[in-house]
Each structure stands twice: as C-alpha cells, then as structure tokens.
Motif scaffolding. Sequence first.
Motif, short mmCIF file in Angstrom:
data_model
loop_
_atom_site.label_atom_id
_atom_site.label_comp_id
_atom_site.label_asym_id
_atom_site.label_seq_id
_atom_site.Cartn_x
_atom_site.Cartn_y
_atom_site.Cartn_z
N GLN A 1 -83.09 23.47 15.34
CA GLN A 1 -82.97 23.17 16.61
C GLN A 1 -84.02 22.31 17.41
O GLN A 1 -85.28 22.47 17.02
CB GLN A 1 -82.82 24.45 17.39
N LYS A 2 -83.79 21.35 18.27
CA LYS A 2 -84.59 20.56 18.87
C LYS A 2 -85.06 20.90 20.24
O LYS A 2 -85.87 20.40 20.75
CB LYS A 2 -84.17 19.10 18.85
N ILE A 3 -84.25 21.82 20.89
CA ILE A 3 -84.60 22.40 22.21
C ILE A 3 -85.07 24.08 22.00
O ILE A 3 -84.51 24.83 21.49
CB ILE A 3 -83.26 22.37 23.05
N PHE A 4 -86.10 23.98 22.54
CA PHE A 4 -86.79 25.85 22.70
C PHE A 4 -86.41 25.88 24.05
O PHE A 4 -87.08 25.37 25.14
CB PHE A 4 -88.30 25.54 22.42
N ALA B 1 -88.14 31.19 18.77
CA ALA B 1 -88.93 30.16 18.02
C ALA B 1 -88.53 30.28 16.46
O ALA B 1 -88.40 29.04 15.90
CB ALA B 1 -90.40 30.47 17.86
N HIS B 2 -88.23 31.12 16.14
CA HIS B 2 -87.56 31.29 14.73
C HIS B 2 -86.53 30.53 14.41
O HIS B 2 -85.97 29.94 13.37
CB HIS B 2 -87.43 33.02 14.21
N ILE C 1 -89.34 21.60 25.01
CA ILE C 1 -89.29 22.92 25.70
C ILE C 1 -88.44 22.77 26.84
O ILE C 1 -88.66 21.89 27.78
CB ILE C 1 -90.78 23.39 26.03
N LYS C 2 -87.51 23.66 27.01
CA LYS C 2 -86.70 23.50 28.26
C LYS C 2 -86.53 24.77 29.21
O LYS C 2 -86.47 25.92 28.65
CB LYS C 2 -85.13 23.26 28.04
N TYR C 3 -87.46 24.80 30.18
CA TYR C 3 -87.36 25.87 31.09
C TYR C 3 -86.43 26.24 31.92
O TYR C 3 -85.98 25.35 32.67
CB TYR C 3 -88.91 25.84 31.93
N ASP C 4 -85.91 27.58 31.81
CA ASP C 4 -84.80 27.74 32.84
C ASP C 4 -85.20 28.33 34.22
O ASP C 4 -85.51 29.68 34.15
CB ASP C 4 -83.79 28.70 31.94
#
Length: 308
Positions: free
Chosen positions: A193-196, A185-186, A258-261
């Motif tokens: 950045q636009k993707i977490f 997040a930091h 948010i991108k979940y792997d």
Amino acid sequence: MSIFLAGHKGLVGSAILRKLRKKNYKKIITISRKNLDLLDQKAVHSFLKKKKPKVVIIAAAKVGGVYHNNTHGADFIYENLQIQNNLIHGSFKNKVKKVIFLGSSCIYPKKSKQPIKEKYLLTGKLEETNEPYAVAKIAGVKMCEAYNKQYKTKYLSLMPTNTYGPNDNYHTNNSHFFPALIKKAHECKIKKQKIFKVWGSGKPLRELIFVDDIADACIFFMNKNIKDTIINIGTGKDMRIKDYVNFLIKKLKLKVNIKYDNKKPDGVFRKVLDVNLARKYGWKSKISLEKGFDITYKDFEKKYKKNQ
C-alpha cells in the motif's frame, strides 16, 4: 511465597508470568476465565480462601483503545470496578500479605502538568474518551490506599504508561495507538500500500514502555517494603505519534505517504510520567524502543500469519 496472578493471559499478565518463571518462582497460581469468573464475588472469595496466596497481582482488567473506550464506557466501568473490588476485598478477607494493583496513566487529569507526578491524581478533569475506565482505576487506587490506612495492609498501586509487547491486542477498532500503528505498517508492507493512514493529527506526545519492564517492576516492588501507595512505571521519555509512525516506516523500510485523519480525536495532547519515585526506590526501565519493537514485531508476524 505463593502468588496468585490474575489476568495471566493478557499482555501484562503473560509478561509477569514469564518473568516469575524466569526468576524461578515455583508457587504461581493461575486460573482461566472459564474456571473463575472474576466478576463473581462469591467465586473469587472462595478461590482465595482455598488457595491462600501470600501475594495477589491484579493484571486482570477490561482494556481497549480510544474508540472502544468511547463506545463501551458502561462495560469498562462495571467490569473493572467489579474485578478489582472482588480481588482487593477478597485479599483482605483472606489475609493476603501483599497486593499489587496495576492501573494506568490515564487516571491522571487531562490537563495535568508534565511530567505527571503521582500527587497530581484528582487535581483536574479526566480525558472524556476514557473517563469510565479511568474512574474505575482511580477507585482501585483509592481502595488500596483506604485499606492500607484503616487496616495497615501492604497494597501497592503501580501506574504504567502506554504499554506494548508480545501478546498485544491488534484489533482495528479497540487496540491502543502503537499496536494499531504496527498492524497498519505491516499491512502497508505486505499489501504494498502507498498510503499509511493514521488516526488523528499525529501531533500528540506519548510515552511507551515495553511490557517486560512492567513485569520486572511488579516483581521488584513485590519484594520491597514500600511506604508509598502509588508509583508511576514508565520511561520518563515521550515522542509525537508522528515520530512513532516514522520509526515504523524506517524499521519496515516502507515507501508510503502518511495521511492523518484529523476528524478522529487525538485524546490527551501530552502524557509523560514522572518516574523519579520509582527510581528513588531503585527501579528504572531497561528495554529500548528498538529492542522492544523487534521482539514485539516477531510475535505480531506469527499471529498475523496464523489469522490469515
């Protein structure tokens, strides 16, 4: 009362040290890894014989997140067994009056009933990704129980849930889920950045406790006569990992997707402790996630800037 605090530089150990000093304990014994190798039985026993503490608090352990547990299982089982064997048996040999052994909620079965009571220990299979660490900690719990039964000692095992706070480990591959999320997040914030990116599906539920609450529990139970040999230390509340992600996004005012792997393992789906036994003795957690995070994030920012 002289207290030997093993692992005083770690996340939990440093919080216990701060709390002991705040409560004006004067005879606190600490020693660096350089000067005492806790894997060396002879050295540990000699140290305890020389220092003669009345209490030993075992906050020393090899710890890490899902990835590190999964890839370094041999290190986790060997080092944790060795450390706790040396300290527990060394305490017995040197007539230490009380031992506080700190374990982890991962000792409970993978498919345990929720919330998890202390009596559910050894009622099912463990989560595979951290089994070596969990087996070592279970051995520590059972060792304390066995010494209490055979020798009438007063050795107590406290089982904290997922812990966070100042002095945490934020390493990308071997940190626990919450410090890993704080770091991500930091970096989204400072690098715009636009993707977490989040490890796993975000669906599992996790309970979190601020480290100062654990320190408070250690000192509380150190000063109590306890009949039980294992006590859960937690908040009794949990949230989805998705909720923690959203909490961080709100706190840091991020504008991200948010991108979940989903290729990464989730670990145990739900893990929340039943904390009724601790409450029965008069202890409960006091620090909210909001307050705990604010303290933790200030500490994290200092360390992050220093390492850049």
